[in-house]
Design a protein around this motif. Structure first.
Motif: not given
Length: 387
Positions: A258-283
């Motif tokens: 929170e406030p933005v859970d990671p799955a929501m963050a990635i899904a939102t980024a994709l919907r807002q035209n952020v290239p998947l090739s620019r998004i990474t995830l770490s713990s």
């Protein structure tokens, strides 16, 4: 052909996500490397090879976790709140076969030299490991006396880390930040490393301003400046999306819900035209998770785990209807490309045999790191030296 000398293993009929969806394939491994992937590879052509029947189970690259406090973090509430070192078994049970270690708030009682020793230890224990020099503060603590020398000369050091827009940072000015990033960049060029600069982002209203200041005053490419923890505040997250649209990479933290859970963050980024090739995830694994009130007083503290990585993939697929081949990218191909790890993050001939088998619930079921089995039926079958 003497298959025992080649140490051949044949994975039969897994549903391969490389991470692109290849459908059912066989994977032939020799020692630590994948040597072939094809719809059908006959065991009879390789007498004596070990066969593993996958029966359509999901097969993908092992996860790359690029933000882990390998020797612990924390300490914000005193010495007793220093978090412990990472255990090998916890990493592999989370599907992690490659890891990048770093320091956090405490660059005083924890040192880059100790981090280097832990990085080498994990490599000897069976997974792939690298590290960043530096910590929250500037000037950066280093091993050789300078950032560029650390990156250029020490095999395991691939970049530098610091903190910005956070009350725990050393409030560095633009020239200090630009010099840090430029040193990492030059060290990377000399050592054939990525030469990245990773910025712990706090929730200050300054947000990404320090990174834009660096880009304004020096010529380090935007692709070498990585803001992490960008889902810790909604305004910061929105600023990060714009940063990614301008060509930068952004790193979402799976242990921040929170406030933005990671799955929501990635899904939102994709919907807002952020290239998947620019998004990474770490713990942010084994880092502390402090909570502060409006006056900066510590009100609670916890420790980040690693299970959130696979959980984020599950939520992307099952809640946000993101195809699995896309959901895997921030932990595999995209992060490998950002870090310059040519033989990681993909299942292909010539790549390291980091092979993760997921069950139907997208849980970590089996795992091989560099061709060696490290997890069977959800349980680690390797342990760290002192576990």
């Amino acid at each position: 052909m003497n298959c025992s000398i080649l140490n051949l293993t044949l994975f039969l009929q897994g549903h391969v996500y490389a991470p692109e969806d290849l459908g059912r394939q066989d994977i032939l491994v020799s020692g630590t490397k994948i040597v072939a992937i094809a719809p059908s590879i006959s065991p009879e052509d390789f007498p004596g090879c070990k066969c593993i029947h996958l029966d359509g189970a999901i097969v993908c690259p092992g996860f790359i976790d690029q933000h882990v406090h390998l020797i612990g973090g924390g300490g914000e509430a005193g010495p007793h709140t220093r978090t412990p070192e990472v255990r090998l078994s916890r990493l592999v049970e989370a599907g992690v076969t490659s890891v990048v270690g770093l320091l956090g708030t405490d660059g005083i009682t924890r040192h880059p030299e100790s981090l280097l020793a832990k990085t080498r230890a994990l490599e000897l224990e069976g997974i792939s490991a690298w590290m960043l020099t530096g910590a929250y503060s500037l000037p950066s603590p280093t091993i050789t006396g300078s950032i560029d020398r650390d990156v250029a000369l020490i095999d395991k050091v691939i970049g530098v880390k610091c903190a910005v827009s956070d009350h725990r940072s050393s409030a560095p000015d633009t020239s200090a930040l630009a010099n840090m990033a430029a040193q990492s960049r030059v060290g990377g060029l000399l050592g054939r490393k990525p030469g990245i600069s990773v910025f712990h982002m706090g929730d200050s209203p300054r947000m990404l301003e320090p990174l834009y200041d660096i880009l304004e005053c020096c010529d380090v490419p935007i692709t070498k400046l990585l803001p992490t923890h960008v889902n810790r505040a909604e305004p910061l997250f929105q600023a990060a999306l714009e940063y990614a649209r301008q060509g930068g990479f952004i790193d979402i933290t799976s242990s921040i819900d929170e406030p933005v859970d990671p799955a929501m963050a990635i899904a939102t980024a994709l919907r807002q035209n952020v290239p998947l090739s620019r998004i990474t995830l770490s713990s942010d694994g084994n880092g502390s998770q402090p909570e502060f009130d409006a006056l900066g007083n510590l009100t609670g503290i916890g420790v980040a785990g690693f299970e959130s990585l696979a959980e984020t993939v599950r939520q992307l697929v099952k809640v946000h209807a993101v195809p699995l081949e896309q959901a895997l990218c921030p932990l595999t191909r995209t992060v490998a490309e950002f870090l310059g790890l040519e033989h990681k993050g993909r299942l292909a001939a010539g790549c390291d045999a980091d092979i993760l088998v997921l069950n139907d619930a997208l849980e970590v079921n089996h795992l091989w790191a560099k061709g060696k089995v490290v997890v069977r039926e959800k349980k680690a079958c390797v342990k760290g030296t002192f576990e």
